[in-house]
Enzyme design. Structure first.
Site, PDB file in Angstrom:
ATOM      1  N   ASP A   1      19.270  -2.688  -5.579  1.00 13.72           N
ATOM      2  CA  ASP A   1      18.406  -3.243  -6.633  1.00 13.72           C
ATOM      3  C   ASP A   1      17.914  -2.100  -7.513  1.00 13.72           C
ATOM      4  OD1 ASP A   1      16.927  -4.991  -8.151  1.00 13.72           O
ATOM      5  OD2 ASP A   1      15.358  -5.320  -6.663  1.00 13.72           O
TER       6      ASP A   1
ATOM      7  N   GLU B   1       3.482   5.468   1.790  1.00 14.23           N
ATOM      8  CA  GLU B   1       2.954   6.747   1.308  1.00 14.23           C
ATOM      9  C   GLU B   1       2.765   6.679  -0.212  1.00 14.23           C
ATOM     10  OE1 GLU B   1       4.856  11.273   0.914  1.00 14.23           O
ATOM     11  OE2 GLU B   1       6.084   9.566   1.552  1.00 14.23           O
ATOM     12  N   TRP B   2       1.655   7.228  -0.688  1.00 14.15           N
ATOM     13  CA  TRP B   2       1.445   7.316  -2.129  1.00 14.15           C
ATOM     14  C   TRP B   2       2.237   8.490  -2.685  1.00 14.15           C
ATOM     15  CZ3 TRP B   2      -0.077   4.700  -6.211  1.00 14.15           C
ATOM     16  CH2 TRP B   2      -0.329   5.389  -7.399  1.00 14.15           C
TER      17      TRP B   2
END
Length: 298
Positions: free
Chosen positions: A203, A93-94
């Site tokens: 991370d 998804e943007w």
């Protein structure tokens, strides 16, 4: 026919995965491993985010997709929705970027605290895992899960493999190698009180925190695993993050961690060794400095 590399291959993959032409990719910066772009999305959506890595190891993008879904399933932190993943490509998804506002940072701190309250089944990853382009080693057989097993797990699977890579690549001076090895030997004594494995991002540098226009930060590019929550916070501190004091203050209001300040260098050692293995440069010396600080604070 060989798959085209770079952005051309990425656009072809995304079109195939989504079942429609997504047009020309708009390249995006900010990453140091993958090629990323914004592309047109299916009906009802303006765009998607996609990334590729030529020569990606087996399971590279499917592991990332699995990590995003694992974080999403906790209902604690926000992540982009996974639309597709294959051997070469990840499609998400943007999320429209936005300013790092104080309210967004404070919400992120509270959400991270909630994430770290989720128990993991064991230390490390259940399946293939990666950090950057490097594999995250996993124990054979039954994975360790007891609180007192963290020190041995962390030394054997999170510190020593990356120390060896960095040293073999010429990124570590002998004195720095010895300092890290000393930390590994003393880790049961300097790790703090035992605690069960928690689900962590794994991370969490600032580039993997996406402040969004809708007012809720998303976490991206996880190396999701069972770990110690201090690792996520230490990595945020290592490379800096917008509104970091607000993130940490909001976190600690929900989930205070006694003695955390004395162990920041210890938990920064793993990402520094990863960077030394990947990029060389000054990261090997920084890992040696962190190891000596961890020993001095024990």
């Amino acid at each position: 026919m060989n798959r085209p590399g770079g952005l051309g291959g990425l656009a072809a993959d995304v079109s195939a995965l989504l079942g429609r032409d997504v047009g020309d990719p708009v390249p995006l910066g900010g990453g140091s491993v993958c090629t990323a772009a914004r592309l047109g999305g299916p009906a009802g959506h303006d765009a998607v985010f996609a990334k590729t890595l030529d020569g990606a190891p087996d399971g590279f993008f499917t592991a990332e997709a699995a990590g995003l879904r694992l974080l999403a399933a906790t209902g604690t932190v926000a992540v982009p929705e996974v639309w597709a993943a294959d051997r070469y490509t990840l499609v998400l998804e943007w999320i429209e970027p936005g300013p790092a506002t104080p309210s967004q940072a404070e919400r992120l701190g509270r959400e991270l605290a909630a994430l770290h309250g989720v128990r993991a089944a064991s230390w490390g990853t259940a399946g293939p895992g990666f950090i950057g382009r490097l594999p995250l080693p996993s124990p054979a057989g039954t994975p360790p899960a007891a609180p007192e097993q963290w020190a041995d797990f962390h030394a054997e699977y999170r510190l020593l493999p990356f120390l060896r890579r960095a040293a073999d690549g010429g990124a570590m001076a002998p004195a720095d190698v010895r300092a890290v090895e000393r930390v590994c030997a003393l880790l049961p004594r300097i790790a703090g009180a035992p605690e069960p494995p928690a689900l962590i991002h794994g991370d969490l540098w600032s580039g993997n925190v996406l402040f969004a226009a809708d007012g809720r930060a998303r976490l991206v590019d996880p190396a999701a695993q069972g770990g110690r929550p201090e690792a996520d916070l230490a990595m945020l501190e290592l490379f800096g993050c917008p509104q970091l004091p607000r993130i940490l203050a909001a976190y600690e209001e929900v989930r205070p961690v006694p003695g955390r300040r004395e162990r920041v260098a210890l938990h920064q050692l793993h990402p520094l060794l990863v960077h030394a293995a990947l990029f060389g440069g000054h990261y090997g010396a920084a890992a040696g400095t962190a190891a000596r600080e961890a020993l001095s604070r024990a």
